[in-house]
Design a protein around this motif. Structure first.
Motif, PDB file in Angstrom:
ATOM      1  N   GLU A  36       3.325  11.063  10.190  1.00  0.00           N
ATOM      2  CA  GLU A  36       3.122  12.320  10.925  1.00  0.00           C
ATOM      3  C   GLU A  36       1.677  12.447  11.414  1.00  0.00           C
ATOM      4  OE1 GLU A  36       2.563  14.882   6.767  1.00  0.00           O
ATOM      5  OE2 GLU A  36       4.307  15.210   8.038  1.00  0.00           O
ATOM      6  N   THR A  37       0.717  11.953  10.595  1.00  0.00           N
ATOM      7  CA  THR A  37      -0.690  12.004  10.986  1.00  0.00           C
ATOM      8  C   THR A  37      -0.982  11.009  12.095  1.00  0.00           C
ATOM      9  OG1 THR A  37      -1.259  12.623   8.717  1.00  0.00           O
ATOM     10  CG2 THR A  37      -3.053  11.859  10.117  1.00  0.00           C
ATOM     11  N   LEU A  38      -0.429   9.805  11.979  1.00  0.00           N
ATOM     12  CA  LEU A  38      -0.642   8.785  12.998  1.00  0.00           C
ATOM     13  C   LEU A  38      -0.083   9.217  14.350  1.00  0.00           C
ATOM     14  CD1 LEU A  38       0.237   5.638  10.869  1.00  0.00           C
ATOM     15  CD2 LEU A  38      -2.011   6.168  11.833  1.00  0.00           C
ATOM     16  N   LEU A  39       1.063   9.856  14.335  1.00  0.00           N
ATOM     17  CA  LEU A  39       1.677  10.298  15.588  1.00  0.00           C
ATOM     18  C   LEU A  39       0.835  11.360  16.303  1.00  0.00           C
ATOM     19  CD1 LEU A  39       5.391  10.439  14.390  1.00  0.00           C
ATOM     20  CD2 LEU A  39       4.476   8.905  16.155  1.00  0.00           C
ATOM     21  N   ARG A  40      -0.014  12.066  15.539  1.00  0.00           N
ATOM     22  CA  ARG A  40      -0.837  13.121  16.133  1.00  0.00           C
ATOM     23  C   ARG A  40      -2.239  12.641  16.511  1.00  0.00           C
ATOM     24  NH1 ARG A  40       1.177  16.447  11.766  1.00  0.00           N
ATOM     25  NH2 ARG A  40      -0.870  16.266  10.751  1.00  0.00           N
ATOM     26  N   ARG A  41      -2.555  11.376  16.234  1.00  0.00           N
ATOM     27  CA  ARG A  41      -3.888  10.871  16.542  1.00  0.00           C
ATOM     28  C   ARG A  41      -4.174  10.937  18.048  1.00  0.00           C
ATOM     29  NH1 ARG A  41      -6.595   6.896  12.985  1.00  0.00           N
ATOM     30  NH2 ARG A  41      -7.296   5.906  14.919  1.00  0.00           N
ATOM     31  N   PRO A  42      -5.422  11.197  18.421  1.00  0.00           N
ATOM     32  CA  PRO A  42      -5.741  11.259  19.852  1.00  0.00           C
ATOM     33  C   PRO A  42      -5.586   9.925  20.576  1.00  0.00           C
ATOM     34  CG  PRO A  42      -7.731  11.462  18.504  1.00  0.00           C
ATOM     35  CD  PRO A  42      -6.563  11.584  17.576  1.00  0.00           C
ATOM     36  N   ASP A  43      -5.639   8.811  19.830  1.00  0.00           N
ATOM     37  CA  ASP A  43      -5.475   7.514  20.496  1.00  0.00           C
ATOM     38  C   ASP A  43      -4.023   7.035  20.481  1.00  0.00           C
ATOM     39  OD1 ASP A  43      -5.421   7.096  17.769  1.00  0.00           O
ATOM     40  OD2 ASP A  43      -6.808   5.388  17.773  1.00  0.00           O
ATOM     41  N   ALA A  44      -3.101   7.843  19.980  1.00  0.00           N
ATOM     42  CA  ALA A  44      -1.679   7.485  20.032  1.00  0.00           C
ATOM     43  C   ALA A  44      -1.185   7.623  21.467  1.00  0.00           C
ATOM     44  CB  ALA A  44      -0.866   8.387  19.106  1.00  0.00           C
ATOM     45  N   ARG A  45      -0.371   6.683  21.871  1.00  0.00           N
ATOM     46  CA  ARG A  45       0.177   6.731  23.233  1.00  0.00           C
ATOM     47  C   ARG A  45       1.533   6.044  23.255  1.00  0.00           C
ATOM     48  NH1 ARG A  45      -2.890   2.271  26.953  1.00  0.00           N
ATOM     49  NH2 ARG A  45      -0.917   2.483  28.049  1.00  0.00           N
ATOM     50  N   THR A  46       2.261   6.250  24.321  1.00  0.00           N
ATOM     51  CA  THR A  46       3.548   5.587  24.496  1.00  0.00           C
ATOM     52  C   THR A  46       3.321   4.283  25.226  1.00  0.00           C
ATOM     53  OG1 THR A  46       4.745   7.689  24.555  1.00  0.00           O
ATOM     54  CG2 THR A  46       5.858   5.771  25.473  1.00  0.00           C
ATOM     55  N   ILE A  47       3.792   3.187  24.618  1.00  0.00           N
ATOM     56  CA  ILE A  47       3.628   1.871  25.231  1.00  0.00           C
ATOM     57  C   ILE A  47       4.999   1.267  25.514  1.00  0.00           C
ATOM     58  CG2 ILE A  47       1.408   1.463  24.078  1.00  0.00           C
ATOM     59  CD1 ILE A  47       2.962  -0.478  22.178  1.00  0.00           C
ATOM     60  N   SER A  48       5.023   0.336  26.448  1.00  0.00           N
ATOM     61  CA  SER A  48       6.242  -0.383  26.796  1.00  0.00           C
ATOM     62  C   SER A  48       6.102  -1.832  26.369  1.00  0.00           C
ATOM     63  CB  SER A  48       6.503  -0.314  28.305  1.00  0.00           C
ATOM     64  OG  SER A  48       6.707   1.024  28.709  1.00  0.00           O
ATOM     65  N   VAL A  49       7.134  -2.343  25.717  1.00  0.00           N
ATOM     66  CA  VAL A  49       7.157  -3.735  25.266  1.00  0.00           C
ATOM     67  C   VAL A  49       8.374  -4.388  25.925  1.00  0.00           C
ATOM     68  CG1 VAL A  49       7.267  -5.273  23.267  1.00  0.00           C
ATOM     69  CG2 VAL A  49       6.063  -3.084  23.084  1.00  0.00           C
ATOM     70  N   PRO A  50       8.167  -5.136  27.003  1.00  0.00           N
ATOM     71  CA  PRO A  50       9.305  -5.668  27.764  1.00  0.00           C
ATOM     72  C   PRO A  50      10.203  -6.612  26.972  1.00  0.00           C
ATOM     73  CG  PRO A  50       7.257  -5.820  29.023  1.00  0.00           C
ATOM     74  CD  PRO A  50       6.872  -5.458  27.620  1.00  0.00           C
ATOM     75  N   GLY A  51       9.624  -7.515  26.196  1.00  0.00           N
ATOM     76  CA  GLY A  51      10.441  -8.497  25.477  1.00  0.00           C
ATOM     77  C   GLY A  51      10.276  -8.351  23.979  1.00  0.00           C
ATOM     78  N   ASP A  52      10.708  -7.223  23.437  1.00  0.00           N
ATOM     79  CA  ASP A  52      10.511  -6.956  22.021  1.00  0.00           C
ATOM     80  C   ASP A  52      11.226  -8.013  21.165  1.00  0.00           C
ATOM     81  OD1 ASP A  52       9.674  -4.582  20.037  1.00  0.00           O
ATOM     82  OD2 ASP A  52      11.550  -5.473  19.365  1.00  0.00           O
ATOM     83  N   VAL A  53      10.500  -8.568  20.191  1.00  0.00           N
ATOM     84  CA  VAL A  53      11.025  -9.656  19.374  1.00  0.00           C
ATOM     85  C   VAL A  53      12.168  -9.194  18.468  1.00  0.00           C
ATOM     86  CG1 VAL A  53      10.445 -11.164  17.424  1.00  0.00           C
ATOM     87  CG2 VAL A  53       8.945 -11.077  19.413  1.00  0.00           C
ATOM     88  N   ALA A  54      12.030  -8.037  17.842  1.00  0.00           N
ATOM     89  CA  ALA A  54      13.046  -7.578  16.897  1.00  0.00           C
ATOM     90  C   ALA A  54      14.295  -7.050  17.598  1.00  0.00           C
ATOM     91  CB  ALA A  54      12.467  -6.504  15.980  1.00  0.00           C
ATOM     92  N   PHE A  55      14.105  -6.249  18.633  1.00  0.00           N
ATOM     93  CA  PHE A  55      15.246  -5.621  19.303  1.00  0.00           C
ATOM     94  C   PHE A  55      15.827  -6.467  20.427  1.00  0.00           C
ATOM     95  CE2 PHE A  55      13.196  -1.982  17.268  1.00  0.00           C
ATOM     96  CZ  PHE A  55      14.286  -1.333  16.725  1.00  0.00           C
ATOM     97  N   ARG A  56      15.079  -7.496  20.831  1.00  0.00           N
ATOM     98  CA  ARG A  56      15.542  -8.439  21.860  1.00  0.00           C
ATOM     99  C   ARG A  56      15.834  -7.765  23.190  1.00  0.00           C
ATOM    100  NH1 ARG A  56      20.002 -11.165  17.847  1.00  0.00           N
ATOM    101  NH2 ARG A  56      18.597 -11.487  16.076  1.00  0.00           N
ATOM    102  N   ARG A  57      15.042  -6.782  23.492  1.00  0.00           N
ATOM    103  CA  ARG A  57      15.149  -6.082  24.778  1.00  0.00           C
ATOM    104  C   ARG A  57      13.885  -5.262  24.985  1.00  0.00           C
ATOM    105  NH1 ARG A  57      16.754  -0.605  23.984  1.00  0.00           N
ATOM    106  NH2 ARG A  57      17.674  -0.168  21.917  1.00  0.00           N
ATOM    107  N   ALA A  58      13.781  -4.626  26.129  1.00  0.00           N
ATOM    108  CA  ALA A  58      12.623  -3.769  26.386  1.00  0.00           C
ATOM    109  C   ALA A  58      12.686  -2.544  25.476  1.00  0.00           C
ATOM    110  CB  ALA A  58      12.611  -3.342  27.847  1.00  0.00           C
ATOM    111  N   MET A  59      11.535  -2.172  24.928  1.00  0.00           N
ATOM    112  CA  MET A  59      11.453  -1.014  24.059  1.00  0.00           C
ATOM    113  C   MET A  59      10.219  -0.186  24.421  1.00  0.00           C
ATOM    114  SD  MET A  59      13.952  -0.872  21.793  1.00  0.00           S
ATOM    115  CE  MET A  59      13.282   0.160  20.471  1.00  0.00           C
ATOM    116  N   HIS A  60      10.286   1.090  24.046  1.00  0.00           N
ATOM    117  CA  HIS A  60       9.156   2.004  24.235  1.00  0.00           C
ATOM    118  C   HIS A  60       8.823   2.600  22.870  1.00  0.00           C
ATOM    119  CE1 HIS A  60       9.766   1.684  28.566  1.00  0.00           C
ATOM    120  NE2 HIS A  60      11.059   1.891  28.332  1.00  0.00           N
ATOM    121  N   TYR A  61       7.537   2.635  22.555  1.00  0.00           N
ATOM    122  CA  TYR A  61       7.097   3.106  21.244  1.00  0.00           C
ATOM    123  C   TYR A  61       5.945   4.089  21.377  1.00  0.00           C
ATOM    124  CZ  TYR A  61       9.513  -1.068  19.425  1.00  0.00           C
ATOM    125  OH  TYR A  61      10.439  -2.025  19.122  1.00  0.00           O
TER     126      TYR A  61
END
Length: 268
Positions: A36-61
């Motif tokens: 919960e603290t990490l999600l509120r950090r000022p440097d937290a942002r939404t990133i896109s990972v086109p070839g995610d290794v675990a999910f084997r598809r594009a993911m957003h985090y």
């Protein structure tokens, strides 16, 4: 009693899911980060990972730059990323600090918006080390640990795990030394060798027997490329390593290292 149970259920439904914790030990005390603290950090942002290794598809985090949580590490440091399932990735700090364009991120699962189930019905949360532009620094599939529980700075491999070292008399350009580097990057995250290492997912690769002692070279190669080609086992956890994840030259080298270590058994 029935009324109490109904009230307890109602309370559970309105309470938010508990935050997860990540422990980071860089040698000057353990720091605990809550999701919960990490999600509120000022440097937290939404990133896109086109070839995610675990999910084997594009993911957003929702993620924070990993180096922001690793204050004080230097290029010569060695870090261990331990997952809840026993996976233990050994990653040199130099790779995290690289200036080649790859960037490491700590993806944080929001309890209110859980990530989907992994292929094979596993779960990647609550923390996951992901990379943007991984190809720039040659980031391998074993350097994406999920279910992350802790990060700690270690002494070098030679100091921590001397029994996995090849013969020091080997020349620097030896194929066995190359294989040792590949082993640390790909195999040591799941396996121990000569009883040393922190991973708990796979068996020891030298005790009581080294796989090069009981598998023909062609079968061992096929097994590493596709474990199901040798044994049909739905519950098997070992992934296959294709030529992108493990080029032929690297596979040759790691097999040379294993053959070499079959003659250097310790701790059995």
């Amino acid at each position: 009693m029935k009324l109490f149970a109904v009230c307890l259920l109602a309370l559970c439904l309105v309470l938010p899911a508990s935050a997860a914790e990540l422990k980071v030990d860089l040698g000057h005390g353990v720091v605990t980060y809550r999701s919960e603290t990490l999600l509120r950090r000022p440097d937290a942002r939404t990133i896109s990972v086109p070839g995610d290794v675990a999910f084997r598809r594009a993911m957003h985090y929702r993620a924070v730059p990993l180096v922001a949580l690793l204050d004080g590490i230097g290029p010569g440091d060695h870090l261990q990323f331990v997952a809840g399932d026993g996976f233990a990735a050994e990653i040199p700090a130099a790779l995290l600090l690289n200036a080649q364009g790859s960037e490491a991120w700590l993806a944080i699962e929001d309890p209110a918006q859980p990530w989907p189930t992994l292929p094979g019905h596993g779960h990647a949360g609550p923390f996951y080390l992901v990379w943007t532009r991984p190809q720039a620094a040659g980031i391998g599939t074993e350097q994406w640990p999920y279910q992350l529980a802790s990060i700690r700075r270690l002494a070098g491999v030679a100091e921590c795990f001397p029994a996995i070292l090849p013969d020091p008399a080997l020349p620097a350009d030896s194929e066995v030394r190359h294989g040792f580097a590949v082993f640390q990057r790909t195999c040591f995250a799941c396996h121990t060798l000569n009883g040393q290492g922190d991973a708990r997912l796979g068996p020891d690769l030298n005790l009581p027997h080294n796989p090069t002692e009981y598998l023909r070279a062609d079968l061992l190669r096929a097994f590493i490329r596709n474990p199901q080609s040798l044994r049909q086992w739905p519950q098997a956890k070992m992934p296959g390593f294709d030529t992108h994840a493990l080029p032929d030259a690297d596979l040759d080298a790691v097999l040379a290292y294993l053959r070499h270590m079959a003659g250097r058994k310790r701790g059995g």
